[in-house]
Structures are given as structure tokens and as C-alpha cells.
Motif scaffolding. Structure first.
Motif, mmCIF file in Angstrom:
data_model
loop_
_atom_site.group_PDB
_atom_site.id
_atom_site.type_symbol
_atom_site.label_atom_id
_atom_site.label_comp_id
_atom_site.label_asym_id
_atom_site.label_seq_id
_atom_site.Cartn_x
_atom_site.Cartn_y
_atom_site.Cartn_z
ATOM 1 N N ARG A 1 6.006 14.556 -1.892
ATOM 2 C CA ARG A 1 5.831 15.784 -2.533
ATOM 3 C C ARG A 1 7.024 16.459 -2.190
ATOM 4 N N ASP B 1 0.840 -1.301 0.053
ATOM 5 C CA ASP B 1 0.022 -0.163 0.173
ATOM 6 C C ASP B 1 0.851 1.198 0.025
ATOM 7 N N HIS B 2 1.877 1.351 0.626
ATOM 8 C CA HIS B 2 2.666 2.492 0.880
ATOM 9 C C HIS B 2 3.637 2.804 -0.370
ATOM 10 N N ASN B 3 4.029 1.597 -1.058
ATOM 11 C CA ASN B 3 4.548 1.769 -2.294
ATOM 12 C C ASN B 3 3.686 2.019 -3.465
ATOM 13 N N ARG B 4 2.330 1.610 -3.586
ATOM 14 C CA ARG B 4 1.497 2.168 -4.711
ATOM 15 C C ARG B 4 1.026 3.387 -4.271
ATOM 16 N N ARG B 5 0.976 3.892 -3.173
ATOM 17 C CA ARG B 5 0.296 5.256 -2.719
ATOM 18 C C ARG B 5 1.219 5.857 -1.636
ATOM 19 N N PRO B 6 2.243 6.309 -1.923
ATOM 20 C CA PRO B 6 3.196 6.632 -0.855
ATOM 21 C C PRO B 6 2.756 8.040 -0.496
ATOM 22 N N ARG B 7 2.816 8.170 1.003
ATOM 23 C CA ARG B 7 2.301 9.213 1.727
ATOM 24 C C ARG B 7 3.408 10.596 1.743
ATOM 25 N N ASN B 8 3.062 11.546 1.646
ATOM 26 C CA ASN B 8 3.972 12.759 1.802
ATOM 27 C C ASN B 8 4.856 12.544 0.810
ATOM 28 N N GLU C 1 5.250 9.515 7.888
ATOM 29 C CA GLU C 1 4.147 9.440 8.795
ATOM 30 C C GLU C 1 4.608 9.494 10.164
ATOM 31 N N THR D 1 10.661 2.986 -1.248
ATOM 32 C CA THR D 1 9.557 3.696 -1.106
ATOM 33 C C THR D 1 8.786 3.687 0.059
ATOM 34 N N SER E 1 7.771 6.370 3.065
ATOM 35 C CA SER E 1 6.473 6.739 3.346
ATOM 36 C C SER E 1 5.880 6.407 4.655
#
Length: 149
Positions: free
Chosen positions: A24, A15-22, A77, A69, A73
Motif C-alpha cells: 500500500r 504466500d508473500h507473493n500472492r498476498r503481499p503484506r504492507n 514485516e 514481491t 513483503s
């Protein structure tokens, strides 16, 4: 570790690889560092804003493997809202858990425990710790490059 826990940890990493948080850049970041893992080819930049000794904002950009990644992520967090001293202490606990000589303190890292399994794959430890070395460099020697070599 039970099969259910391993499955949960695998899901967290995916999940964190596909939709990394922060994921940017932070244009007004007051601390920036680059990270490089020449073994795997992971490269990232970590951006941090610190006010009054507290991490008020943190982000990263770059390219890397799924472990790298996901670790970056999860790290962002975990560190958001922490003091610099708390961030350093968490770096130490995380590093001990994934790369230390023992098994580290189990069950004390929350979602970061998902990465504890990389210790069984020494070539992947550098992938998991790159973001952590990079944020440590950003906090202590901004503008420099952290390397896993």
C-alpha cells in the motif's frame, strides 16, 4: 538444507507473493524512494514513516516477479518497529546472506531465510535485493531511485 525446510521456504515465498503484506501507499510518508531492476523489469516504490529514529510504518507498491514481491513483503514485516540503525544492520546481514561472497550467517534472519536460496541463482539476487536497496535509499537519500544496475 533439508527438503522440509526448502518446502517451507518455498511456501513462504509463494504466500508473500500472492498476498503481499504492507502492499500500500502511505500518503503521509516522510521517506519515499523508487526502485528499478531493469534486468527483470521489477519496479517498486517504498514508503516509510520514521518517528524518533524508529520505522513506525512501511509499505510498498509496484510490479515485480515473485521473488521481488515476496522479498519486499517480508522486508516490510522485518523492518516495522526497527530503528534506522537496526534496519541498516539487517540490510547488511540480508545482503551478505543472499549476495555476499560467503554463505552469510545462517539461521539468523527468521522468515527472511526463505530467500537465502536465491544465492544459487545469480540472476535472481537482484530481484531479492531490490526492495532492500530501495528502502536503504528511502532512509538515506529520500526521493532518489535505487537501481540494481
Amino acid at each position: 538444507m533439508t527438503v522440509d525446510i526448502r518446502s517451507l521456504y518455498r511456501e513462504i515465498i509463494v504466500d508473500h507473493n500472492r498476498r503481499p503484506r504492507n502492499f500500500r501507499e502511505i500518503p503521509d510518508a516522510d521517506r519515499i524512494a523508487n526502485g528499478d531492476n531493469p534486468l527483470c523489469g521489477d519496479r517498486l516504490t517504498v514508503y516509510v514513516n520514521v518517528r524518533g529514529g524508529v520505522i513506525r510504518d512501511i509499505g510498498f507498491v509496484g510490479n515485480g516477479c515473485a521473488i521481488s514481491t515476496a522479498s519486499a513483503s517480508l522486508m516490510t514485516e522485518a523492518l516495522l518497529g526497527k530503528t534506522e540503525e537496526e534496519a541498516e544492520a539487517l540490510f547488511g546481514r540480508f545482503h551478505d546472506r543472499v549476495a555476499g561472497p560467503g554463505s552469510g550467517a545462517q539461521g539468523t534472519l527468521g522468515k527472511l531465510e526463505a530467500l537465502a536460496g536465491v544465492r544459487e541463482f545469480p540472476a535472481r539476487v537482484k530481484c531479492a535485493t531490490l526492495a532492500w536497496h530501495t528502502v536503504r535509499t528511502a532512509l538515506n537519500a529520500p526521493g532518489r531511485t535505487a537501481s540494481t544496475e
